[in-house]
Write an enzyme that holds these catalytic residues in place. Sequence first.
Site, mmCIF file in Angstrom:
data_model
loop_
_atom_site.group_PDB
_atom_site.id
_atom_site.type_symbol
_atom_site.label_atom_id
_atom_site.label_comp_id
_atom_site.label_asym_id
_atom_site.label_seq_id
_atom_site.Cartn_x
_atom_site.Cartn_y
_atom_site.Cartn_z
ATOM 1 N N ASN A 38 1.604 9.147 11.904
ATOM 2 C CA ASN A 38 1.106 8.241 10.865
ATOM 3 C C ASN A 38 -0.418 8.281 10.714
ATOM 4 O O ASN A 38 -1.150 8.058 11.683
ATOM 5 C CB ASN A 38 1.552 6.811 11.226
ATOM 6 N N HIS A 123 13.735 -6.788 12.388
ATOM 7 C CA HIS A 123 12.402 -7.381 12.260
ATOM 8 C C HIS A 123 12.395 -8.599 11.354
ATOM 9 O O HIS A 123 12.831 -8.523 10.210
ATOM 10 C CB HIS A 123 11.447 -6.349 11.658
ATOM 11 N N ARG A 148 12.959 -9.016 16.446
ATOM 12 C CA ARG A 148 11.531 -9.115 16.770
ATOM 13 C C ARG A 148 10.888 -10.102 15.806
ATOM 14 O O ARG A 148 11.094 -10.002 14.598
ATOM 15 C CB ARG A 148 10.871 -7.735 16.629
ATOM 16 N N TYR A 160 -1.141 -8.295 12.338
ATOM 17 C CA TYR A 160 -0.209 -7.207 12.594
ATOM 18 C C TYR A 160 1.231 -7.709 12.473
ATOM 19 O O TYR A 160 1.574 -8.772 12.989
ATOM 20 C CB TYR A 160 -0.400 -6.617 14.017
ATOM 21 N N ASP A 211 5.775 -8.325 19.551
ATOM 22 C CA ASP A 211 4.832 -7.215 19.730
ATOM 23 C C ASP A 211 3.404 -7.748 19.687
ATOM 24 O O ASP A 211 2.973 -8.294 18.660
ATOM 25 C CB ASP A 211 5.058 -6.191 18.608
ATOM 26 N N HIS A 213 0.864 -5.760 20.161
ATOM 27 C CA HIS A 213 0.150 -4.630 19.550
ATOM 28 C C HIS A 213 -1.213 -4.391 20.193
ATOM 29 O O HIS A 213 -2.230 -4.236 19.501
ATOM 30 C CB HIS A 213 0.029 -4.827 18.032
ATOM 31 N N GLU A 237 5.909 -6.818 23.977
ATOM 32 C CA GLU A 237 5.579 -5.398 23.788
ATOM 33 C C GLU A 237 4.072 -5.177 23.717
ATOM 34 O O GLU A 237 3.346 -5.975 23.115
ATOM 35 C CB GLU A 237 6.231 -4.944 22.475
ATOM 36 N N GLU A 263 4.649 3.072 22.704
ATOM 37 C CA GLU A 263 4.860 3.776 21.433
ATOM 38 C C GLU A 263 3.737 4.771 21.143
ATOM 39 O O GLU A 263 3.920 5.669 20.318
ATOM 40 C CB GLU A 263 5.035 2.789 20.281
ATOM 41 N N ARG A 284 8.811 2.679 25.697
ATOM 42 C CA ARG A 284 8.982 2.754 24.239
ATOM 43 C C ARG A 284 8.587 4.100 23.641
ATOM 44 O O ARG A 284 8.420 4.223 22.433
ATOM 45 C CB ARG A 284 8.131 1.661 23.590
ATOM 46 N N HIS A 313 10.701 3.430 20.116
ATOM 47 C CA HIS A 313 10.024 3.092 18.867
ATOM 48 C C HIS A 313 10.893 3.532 17.686
ATOM 49 O O HIS A 313 11.496 4.605 17.730
ATOM 50 C CB HIS A 313 8.705 3.880 18.903
ATOM 51 N N ASP A 317 7.503 4.699 10.012
ATOM 52 C CA ASP A 317 6.731 5.955 9.983
ATOM 53 C C ASP A 317 7.429 7.050 10.795
ATOM 54 O O ASP A 317 6.953 8.185 10.838
ATOM 55 C CB ASP A 317 5.287 5.752 10.455
ATOM 56 N N GLU A 340 14.624 0.142 18.507
ATOM 57 C CA GLU A 340 14.012 -0.500 17.339
ATOM 58 C C GLU A 340 14.637 0.049 16.059
ATOM 59 O O GLU A 340 14.888 1.250 15.944
ATOM 60 C CB GLU A 340 12.499 -0.236 17.326
ATOM 61 N N TRP A 403 -6.469 -2.058 16.973
ATOM 62 C CA TRP A 403 -5.516 -2.438 15.931
ATOM 63 C C TRP A 403 -4.139 -2.285 16.443
ATOM 64 O O TRP A 403 -3.397 -2.671 16.992
ATOM 65 C CB TRP A 403 -5.646 -1.568 14.668
HETATM 66 O O1 KDG Z 1 2.310 3.869 13.012
HETATM 67 C C1 KDG Z 1 2.154 2.682 13.731
HETATM 68 C C2 KDG Z 1 3.432 1.860 13.699
HETATM 69 O O2 KDG Z 1 4.548 2.649 14.017
HETATM 70 C C3 KDG Z 1 3.362 0.712 14.663
HETATM 71 O O3 KDG Z 1 2.280 -0.104 14.344
HETATM 72 C C4 KDG Z 1 4.654 -0.088 14.619
HETATM 73 O O4 KDG Z 1 4.010 -1.292 16.574
HETATM 74 C C5 KDG Z 1 4.878 -0.884 15.839
HETATM 75 C C6 KDG Z 1 6.267 -1.199 16.188
HETATM 76 O O5 KDG Z 1 6.463 -1.767 17.253
HETATM 77 O O6 KDG Z 1 7.167 -0.877 15.418
HETATM 78 MG MG MG Z 2 4.809 -1.816 18.520
#
Ligand code: KDG
Ligand code: MG
Length: 403
Positions: A38, A123, A148, A160, A211, A213, A237, A263, A284, A313, A317, A340, A403
């Site tokens: 991605n 989700h 999630r 996020y 998550d 993140h 996560e 991930e 993951r 994951h 994407d 997921e 991020w």
């Molecule tokens: O490309 C980044 C995404 O796949 C990611 O931000 C998604 O964190 C993510 C998730 O848990 O699905």
């Molecule tokens: Mg994630």
Amino acid sequence: MSKIISAKVIICSPGRNFVTLKIETESGHYGIGDATLNGRELAVAAYLEEHVLPCLVGRDAQKIEDVWNYLYKGAYWRRGPVTMTAIAAVDVALWDIKGKLANLPLYQLLGGASRDGVMVYAHANHKTVAGTVANALDLKNKGFKAIRLQTGVPGLASNYGVSKHKDFYEPADGDLPVENAWSTEKYMQSVEQLFVEARRSLGWDVHLLHDVHHRLSPIEAARLGKDLEPYRLFWMEDASPAENQKNFQLIRQHTTTPLAVGEVFNSLWDCKTLIEEQLIDYIRATIVHAGGLSHLRKLACFAEIHNVKTGFHGATDLSPITMAAALHFDLSVANFGIQEYMRHSDETYAVFNRHYTINEGYMLPGEAPGLGVDIDESLAAKYPYKRAYLPVNRLEDGTLFHW
Ligand code: KDG
Ligand code: MG
């Protein structure tokens, strides 16, 4: 011997960008592999076209392990997301061919089914807690066993995991990186309320996930894990960045909330300490970004003996090719945890015909030989690549953040 006679890269954007590798053999078979990274799609396409594909033609498509090592050890330069995504694309395409040659769905070549279905998590997101919980209730009523939950943070313009579309989250939407703002203090004050309300409305017979993140320091993550213990999360996560794997020792010492990470990992080496020291509960890693099925088989065996389960994951994407590969893997592997699942757009599904199905929160890869996914090349050609970046994140004082 099943000689490779051609290999090509197909780039398309049916709703979002995907890079696909197609390998053809002298016997008239072909296999496909996802090569999407991605926001860095063309880097992998160039790596494949300039450095990998010239070495593939003439090789035996049946020798998956040998080809894998040829591309990994043979490059001298090891690991990294671009290289490992390119290797994964070749690996998955070769497994697809092997399945077609054997006339068997891939999970049969991986040891056969270890379970009746693959439990997935869906989700639920919304800018408000009430909206997220309402979306989660809807998913629970549709039969999902695990959900999630992500929600907006009061005082922050965006966060996020909260998107325009209620079923999936598509963060790569800027021709240049969009800038988000982050405040750990505001997040920490608001997140617990989400799980208070979620348990009140959804009850206890559904798994809840969250998550972070990579937004917290180890000690902040330890506190959040502790605060969320009463709500019995399935996992928390990416609580903290994990380049320094020892970060997770601190988190682990303080909380019994299960931890999932990985991930962004590209190989077993990114999680060796995390697994060996049993600092996490779920790994993951992504088939497409961590060297494909061949490498993840080794990673999963290593994880199994350390009580770590898989939780791959599966965001949008990752193309339907990766989703299918994950489902075959999940169905067969001994230490499967959860998968997921994010619905792709209708345009994506039209380009990638698939045999996998979803029913009552469980998925199955289907019985077609190989992966059970195909690409419609003429339709793909109608969706040219569009540059799209993931966002960047800054603290409220302007400091660039994770991020
Ligand atoms: O490309 C980044 C995404 O796949 C990611 O931000 C998604 O964190 C993510 C998730 O848990 O699905
Ligand atoms: Mg994630």
